[in-house]
Design a protein around this motif. Structure first.
Motif, mmCIF file in Angstrom:
data_model
loop_
_atom_site.group_PDB
_atom_site.id
_atom_site.type_symbol
_atom_site.label_atom_id
_atom_site.label_comp_id
_atom_site.label_asym_id
_atom_site.label_seq_id
_atom_site.Cartn_x
_atom_site.Cartn_y
_atom_site.Cartn_z
ATOM 1 N N GLN B 6 0.632 -0.750 0.039
ATOM 2 C CA GLN B 6 -0.453 0.278 0.366
ATOM 3 C C GLN B 6 1.143 1.425 0.067
ATOM 4 O O GLN B 6 1.278 1.523 1.476
ATOM 5 C CB GLN B 6 -1.132 -0.179 1.370
ATOM 6 C CG GLN B 6 -1.388 -0.997 1.020
ATOM 7 C CD GLN B 6 -2.614 -1.192 2.445
ATOM 8 O OE1 GLN B 6 -2.914 -2.069 2.959
ATOM 9 N NE2 GLN B 6 -4.029 -0.337 2.520
ATOM 10 N N LEU B 21 -7.983 4.219 -2.649
ATOM 11 C CA LEU B 21 -6.633 3.824 -1.881
ATOM 12 C C LEU B 21 -6.440 2.523 -2.897
ATOM 13 O O LEU B 21 -6.776 1.892 -3.317
ATOM 14 C CB LEU B 21 -6.883 3.165 -0.340
ATOM 15 C CG LEU B 21 -7.940 4.614 0.689
ATOM 16 C CD1 LEU B 21 -8.191 3.259 2.344
ATOM 17 C CD2 LEU B 21 -7.367 5.271 0.961
ATOM 18 N N SER B 22 -5.136 2.664 -2.923
ATOM 19 C CA SER B 22 -4.380 1.520 -4.145
ATOM 20 C C SER B 22 -3.694 0.750 -2.975
ATOM 21 O O SER B 22 -3.130 0.717 -1.838
ATOM 22 C CB SER B 22 -3.215 2.288 -4.757
ATOM 23 O OG SER B 22 -2.204 3.021 -3.792
ATOM 24 N N CYS B 23 -3.704 -0.601 -4.048
ATOM 25 C CA CYS B 23 -3.005 -1.217 -3.117
ATOM 26 C C CYS B 23 -2.367 -2.391 -3.788
ATOM 27 O O CYS B 23 -3.147 -2.913 -5.664
ATOM 28 C CB CYS B 23 -4.151 -1.770 -3.196
ATOM 29 S SG CYS B 23 -3.800 -3.791 -1.880
ATOM 30 N N TRP B 36 -10.289 -5.962 1.480
ATOM 31 C CA TRP B 36 -10.058 -4.384 1.972
ATOM 32 C C TRP B 36 -10.819 -5.097 3.401
ATOM 33 O O TRP B 36 -11.695 -4.953 3.849
ATOM 34 C CB TRP B 36 -10.796 -3.779 1.582
ATOM 35 C CG TRP B 36 -9.324 -2.961 0.491
ATOM 36 C CD1 TRP B 36 -9.766 -3.187 -1.029
ATOM 37 C CD2 TRP B 36 -8.404 -2.182 0.372
ATOM 38 N NE1 TRP B 36 -8.732 -2.490 -1.886
ATOM 39 C CE2 TRP B 36 -7.929 -2.075 -0.940
ATOM 40 C CE3 TRP B 36 -7.983 -1.299 1.349
ATOM 41 C CZ2 TRP B 36 -6.941 -0.768 -1.022
ATOM 42 C CZ3 TRP B 36 -7.393 -0.528 1.414
ATOM 43 C CH2 TRP B 36 -6.491 -0.158 -0.307
ATOM 44 N N SER B 76 -7.333 -1.402 -6.157
ATOM 45 C CA SER B 76 -7.293 -0.349 -5.632
ATOM 46 C C SER B 76 -8.815 -0.040 -4.901
ATOM 47 O O SER B 76 -10.329 -1.150 -5.632
ATOM 48 C CB SER B 76 -7.298 0.652 -6.503
ATOM 49 O OG SER B 76 -8.495 0.905 -7.337
ATOM 50 N N CYS B 92 -5.094 -3.469 2.938
ATOM 51 C CA CYS B 92 -4.802 -4.512 1.818
ATOM 52 C C CYS B 92 -5.101 -6.217 2.269
ATOM 53 O O CYS B 92 -3.638 -5.957 3.083
ATOM 54 C CB CYS B 92 -4.634 -4.124 0.300
ATOM 55 S SG CYS B 92 -4.700 -4.896 -0.778
ATOM 56 N N GLY B 110 -0.999 -5.874 3.599
ATOM 57 C CA GLY B 110 -0.457 -4.680 3.141
ATOM 58 C C GLY B 110 -0.517 -3.658 5.141
ATOM 59 O O GLY B 110 -0.941 -4.060 5.634
ATOM 60 N N THR B 113 -2.987 2.177 4.555
ATOM 61 C CA THR B 113 -3.482 3.499 5.156
ATOM 62 C C THR B 113 -4.300 4.562 5.669
ATOM 63 O O THR B 113 -5.374 3.643 5.705
ATOM 64 C CB THR B 113 -3.999 3.607 3.317
ATOM 65 O OG1 THR B 113 -3.416 3.016 1.853
ATOM 66 C CG2 THR B 113 -4.782 5.150 3.114
#
Lengths: 114, 119
Positions: B6, B21-23, B36, B76, B92, B110, B113
């Protein structure tokens, strides 16, 4: 009713002591887990039990010994506590070992070693 | 071994707006599950949404949806109409599917975030 419960919620102790954290789930799940979340919030699995059998042991020091007296309980005993053991410990359960089902987490036990 | 990345330690969004939010993850397995989880200040871990890798359709749960790009190994999370109660740490996670050849079925997380929602 609480699905996954842990006791105690907070634990403050001195280095070198031995302590236990208890976990119980009333969901009828086959699989239970212990995770450690460090001060940077990184969450990592420690152990997994399926039907009381140890499945996962992720290079955890042997000072940590899980015990599963039955499918509904997975306790964590820690010997000779060290400063680095300070963390939040989460218990979780899932219906079975493999699958898309979510893991249900307990509220966590915050351990502080002084 | 699988890894989950992340890249955004912190994100902020205005109430009622949308945030993503990215993963990304790394795996050699063809079948797996992605999740998530949300961790509010109460510390409780709560499942937000999940996706099976062999399903191309993106999962949706009310205001939460994912953009799953299997080839790019990207997963994401989009939160629409953000609410104050969405403020939390978001994790994630990856899990091998049965018979995928994975050595076990642990959840690999991850680093999270931290999402702040501004009123």
């Amino acid at each position: 009713d609480t699905a996954v419960s842990q006791t105690p919620k907070y634990l403050v102790t001195q280095m070198g002591n031995d302590k236990s954290i208890k976990c119980e789930q009333n969901l009828g799940h086959d699989t239970m887990y212990w995770y450690k979340q460090d001060s940077k919030k990184f969450l990592k699995i420690m152990f997994s039990y399926n039907n009381k059998e140890l499945i996962i042991n992720e290079t955890v020091p042997n000072r940590f010994s899980p015990k599963s007296p039955d499918k509904a309980h997975l306790n964590l005993h820690i010997n000779s506590l060290e400063l680095g053991d300070s963390a939040v410990y989460f218990c979780a359960s899932s219906p079975r070992l493999a699958g898309l089902e979510t893991q249900y987490f307990g509220p966590g036990t915050r351990l502080l070693v002084l | 071994a699988q890894t989950v990345t992340q890249s955004q330690p912190e994100m902020s969004v205005q109430e009622a707006e949308t945030v993503t939010l990215s993963c990304t993850y790394d795996t050699s397995e063809s079948d797996y599950y992605l999740f998530w989880y949300k961790q509010p200040p109460s510390r409780q871990m709560i499942l937000v949404i999940r996706q099976e890798a062999y399903k191309q359709q993106n999962a949706t749960e009310n205001r939460f949806s994912v953009n799953f790009q299997k080839a790019a190994k990207s997963f994401s999370l989009k939160i629409s109409d953000s609410q104050l109660g969405d403020a939390a740490m978001y994790f994630c996670a990856y899990r091998s599917a049965p018979y995928s050849g994975g050595s076990n079925y642990k959840l690999t997380f991850g680093k999270g975030t931290l999402l702040t929602v501004n009123p």
